[in-house]
Design a protein around this motif. Structure first.
Motif, PDB file in Angstrom:
ATOM      1  N   UNK A  62       1.574 -14.533 -11.798  1.00  0.00           N
ATOM      2  CA  UNK A  62       1.364 -14.691 -10.355  1.00  0.00           C
ATOM      3  C   UNK A  62       0.026 -15.355 -10.067  1.00  0.00           C
ATOM      4  N   UNK A  63      -0.957 -15.124 -10.928  1.00  0.00           N
ATOM      5  CA  UNK A  63      -2.319 -15.598 -10.682  1.00  0.00           C
ATOM      6  C   UNK A  63      -2.610 -16.949 -11.311  1.00  0.00           C
ATOM      7  N   UNK A  64      -1.682 -17.498 -12.083  1.00  0.00           N
ATOM      8  CA  UNK A  64      -1.987 -18.727 -12.822  1.00  0.00           C
ATOM      9  C   UNK A  64      -2.245 -19.897 -11.869  1.00  0.00           C
ATOM     10  N   UNK A  65      -1.344 -20.120 -10.925  1.00  0.00           N
ATOM     11  CA  UNK A  65      -1.505 -21.281 -10.045  1.00  0.00           C
ATOM     12  C   UNK A  65      -2.776 -21.202  -9.191  1.00  0.00           C
ATOM     13  N   UNK A  66      -3.068 -20.065  -8.540  1.00  0.00           N
ATOM     14  CA  UNK A  66      -4.339 -20.007  -7.798  1.00  0.00           C
ATOM     15  C   UNK A  66      -5.556 -20.239  -8.686  1.00  0.00           C
ATOM     16  N   UNK A  67      -5.535 -19.700  -9.900  1.00  0.00           N
ATOM     17  CA  UNK A  67      -6.673 -19.906 -10.799  1.00  0.00           C
ATOM     18  C   UNK A  67      -6.792 -21.363 -11.228  1.00  0.00           C
ATOM     19  N   UNK A  68      -5.668 -22.019 -11.437  1.00  0.00           N
ATOM     20  CA  UNK A  68      -5.705 -23.444 -11.783  1.00  0.00           C
ATOM     21  C   UNK A  68      -6.386 -24.240 -10.671  1.00  0.00           C
ATOM     22  N   UNK A  69      -6.015 -23.959  -9.420  1.00  0.00           N
ATOM     23  CA  UNK A  69      -6.608 -24.679  -8.285  1.00  0.00           C
ATOM     24  C   UNK A  69      -8.103 -24.393  -8.161  1.00  0.00           C
ATOM     25  N   UNK A  83     -22.086   3.691  -5.335  1.00  0.00           N
ATOM     26  CA  UNK A  83     -22.502   3.061  -4.068  1.00  0.00           C
ATOM     27  C   UNK A  83     -21.419   3.246  -3.001  1.00  0.00           C
ATOM     28  N   UNK A  84     -21.761   2.910  -1.784  1.00  0.00           N
ATOM     29  CA  UNK A  84     -20.818   3.069  -0.679  1.00  0.00           C
ATOM     30  C   UNK A  84     -19.573   2.197  -0.943  1.00  0.00           C
ATOM     31  N   UNK A  85     -18.426   2.789  -0.785  1.00  0.00           N
ATOM     32  CA  UNK A  85     -17.180   2.073  -1.037  1.00  0.00           C
ATOM     33  C   UNK A  85     -16.805   1.992  -2.500  1.00  0.00           C
ATOM     34  N   UNK A  86     -17.415   2.832  -3.343  1.00  0.00           N
ATOM     35  CA  UNK A  86     -17.146   2.763  -4.777  1.00  0.00           C
ATOM     36  C   UNK A  86     -15.684   3.074  -5.091  1.00  0.00           C
ATOM     37  N   UNK A  87     -15.136   4.081  -4.433  1.00  0.00           N
ATOM     38  CA  UNK A  87     -13.733   4.438  -4.688  1.00  0.00           C
ATOM     39  C   UNK A  87     -12.785   3.323  -4.252  1.00  0.00           C
ATOM     40  N   UNK A  88     -13.104   2.690  -3.123  1.00  0.00           N
ATOM     41  CA  UNK A  88     -12.276   1.572  -2.661  1.00  0.00           C
ATOM     42  C   UNK A  88     -12.337   0.408  -3.644  1.00  0.00           C
ATOM     43  N   UNK A  89     -13.552   0.098  -4.133  1.00  0.00           N
ATOM     44  CA  UNK A  89     -13.714  -0.972  -5.104  1.00  0.00           C
ATOM     45  C   UNK A  89     -12.959  -0.673  -6.390  1.00  0.00           C
ATOM     46  N   UNK A  90     -13.041   0.576  -6.833  1.00  0.00           N
ATOM     47  CA  UNK A  90     -12.325   0.955  -8.042  1.00  0.00           C
ATOM     48  C   UNK A  90     -10.815   0.850  -7.840  1.00  0.00           C
ATOM     49  N   UNK A  91     -10.335   1.236  -6.664  1.00  0.00           N
ATOM     50  CA  UNK A  91      -8.910   1.116  -6.369  1.00  0.00           C
ATOM     51  C   UNK A  91      -8.445  -0.334  -6.369  1.00  0.00           C
ATOM     52  N   UNK A  92      -9.276  -1.233  -5.843  1.00  0.00           N
ATOM     53  CA  UNK A  92      -8.925  -2.654  -5.838  1.00  0.00           C
ATOM     54  C   UNK A  92      -8.870  -3.199  -7.260  1.00  0.00           C
ATOM     55  N   UNK A  93      -9.839  -2.790  -8.087  1.00  0.00           N
ATOM     56  CA  UNK A  93      -9.831  -3.211  -9.486  1.00  0.00           C
ATOM     57  C   UNK A  93      -8.579  -2.726 -10.200  1.00  0.00           C
ATOM     58  N   UNK A  94      -8.189  -1.485  -9.962  1.00  0.00           N
ATOM     59  CA  UNK A  94      -6.998  -0.951 -10.607  1.00  0.00           C
ATOM     60  C   UNK A  94      -5.735  -1.649 -10.118  1.00  0.00           C
ATOM     61  N   UNK A  95      -5.724  -2.034  -8.851  1.00  0.00           N
ATOM     62  CA  UNK A  95      -4.593  -2.780  -8.326  1.00  0.00           C
ATOM     63  C   UNK A  95      -4.443  -4.114  -9.053  1.00  0.00           C
ATOM     64  N   UNK A  96      -5.585  -4.721  -9.388  1.00  0.00           N
ATOM     65  CA  UNK A  96      -5.542  -5.980 -10.120  1.00  0.00           C
ATOM     66  C   UNK A  96      -4.937  -5.851 -11.502  1.00  0.00           C
ATOM     67  N   UNK A  97      -5.005  -4.655 -12.084  1.00  0.00           N
ATOM     68  CA  UNK A  97      -4.439  -4.454 -13.417  1.00  0.00           C
ATOM     69  C   UNK A  97      -2.917  -4.522 -13.401  1.00  0.00           C
ATOM     70  N   UNK A  98      -2.293  -4.319 -12.233  1.00  0.00           N
ATOM     71  CA  UNK A  98      -0.835  -4.289 -12.148  1.00  0.00           C
ATOM     72  C   UNK A  98      -0.252  -5.601 -11.629  1.00  0.00           C
ATOM     73  N   UNK A  99      -1.099  -6.575 -11.336  1.00  0.00           N
ATOM     74  CA  UNK A  99      -0.606  -7.879 -10.885  1.00  0.00           C
ATOM     75  C   UNK A  99      -0.257  -8.712 -12.116  1.00  0.00           C
ATOM     76  N   UNK A 100       0.963  -9.221 -12.223  1.00  0.00           N
ATOM     77  CA  UNK A 100       1.338 -10.025 -13.400  1.00  0.00           C
ATOM     78  C   UNK A 100       0.463 -11.266 -13.541  1.00  0.00           C
ATOM     79  N   UNK A 101       0.179 -11.612 -14.779  1.00  0.00           N
ATOM     80  CA  UNK A 101      -0.654 -12.791 -15.037  1.00  0.00           C
ATOM     81  C   UNK A 101      -0.027 -14.040 -14.449  1.00  0.00           C
TER      82      UNK A 101
END
Length: 293
Positions: free
Chosen positions: A136-143, A116-134
């Protein structure tokens, strides 16, 4: 005749061959030594452990440490063993494996064939999420989970595992589906196949090797998880790894090394069994396209 001579020459014990085997044997012993010590210690009584013979086999093997680890040892305020944590881990692992594998397969299928339109951008965002340490995301997810009423619940910890697994699962299935000829997909489209029909009847059956790979990775990753289970599962759903930590760190009086070793082995049995039983399928899946793309 020359082939026989060549084969005999290849089978000779040269210094290089001897060095390789010596290194491999030494490395294997180095990595197996802790497992051996844990195993033999778990079958010893405390009186025998006090003798200090760390590598010696049990003089009188006993299953009492295993029984205590499973049903009696204290895992905090309760003294019901690690059995409760085992069933909590099972309740977490099953949906945390099925849902990410299905969603990852769906994402990979859509990004590989429908694009679909923007598929490469979406895939790039997903891959970026793979490199974010867990961490870093704990506090936002808790909230966020607290705001929607899912914090400290089984549904909450499953949702967290699904979120963190999406990048890797999508990458695996996208690379696998990208290796499938586009002509096969186009033929299915000409025959009248729609999005879901092609996915269910054509792509999923062909993706069995990578599904096994993804399932093995997800089962072992979720089962061995500690920090997410500690933060998001809540007191009633603590996984086995968290209870194992409580067993080892809340001991008062004499430290029962045999019970601790038995509890540790019980906690690691599921990942070990998964690898031993499905190791061949894992290698086949990797060879069939898990690292292509």
């Amino acid at each position: 005749m020359s082939a026989v001579v060549l084969k005999r020459r290849q089978q000779r014990w040269t210094p290089a061959r001897f060095g390789i085997y010596a290194f491999l044997i030494t490395a294997a012993l180095f990595f197996l030594a802790p497992l051996y010590i844990m195993l033999v210690t778990s079958f010893k009584s405390m009186e025998e452990i006090r003798l200090g013979a760390l590598f010696a086999l049990p003089l009188q093997a006993t299953l009492e440490p295993w029984r205590a680890a499973w049903s009696e040892v204290c895992t905090g305020v309760s003294c019901e063993g690690v059995s409760a944590g085992f069933w909590n881990s099972v309740a977490i692992v099953v949906p945390s494996t099925i849902l990410p594998v299905l969603l990852g397969a769906l994402n990979g299928y859509a990004l590989s064939f429908w694009r679909p339109r923007g598929a490469n951008l979406l895939f790039g965002i997903l891959m970026l999420g793979a490199f974010i340490p867990v961490q870093v995301m704990i506090y936002p997810l808790v909230k966020v989970l607290a705001a929607v009423g899912l914090f400290s619940s089984l549904a909450g910890i499953v949702l967290v595992h699904v979120i963190f697994s999406m990048p890797v699962m999508t990458l695996l299935f996208r690379n696998y589906f990208s290796a499938i000829p586009q002509e096969l997909f186009k033929a299915a489209r000409i025959d009248g196949g729609g999005f879901w029909r092609i996915f269910v009847q054509l792509m999923l059956p062909m993706a069995t090797p990578i599904i096994v790979v993804a399932a093995i990775m997800q089962v072992t990753g979720v089962w061995n998880d500690y920090i997410l289970g500690l933060v998001f599962a809540g007191r009633e759903n603590l996984p086995m790894t968290v209870q194992l930590n409580n067993v080892i760190n809340t001991t008062t009086g004499e430290r029962l090394y045999n019970v601790n070793m038995a509890a540790t082995i019980l906690t690691s049995l599921v990942p070990l069994l998964v690898y031993f039983v499905s190791g061949r399928w894992f290698v086949r899946g990797i060879a069939a396209g898990a690292v292509k793309g």
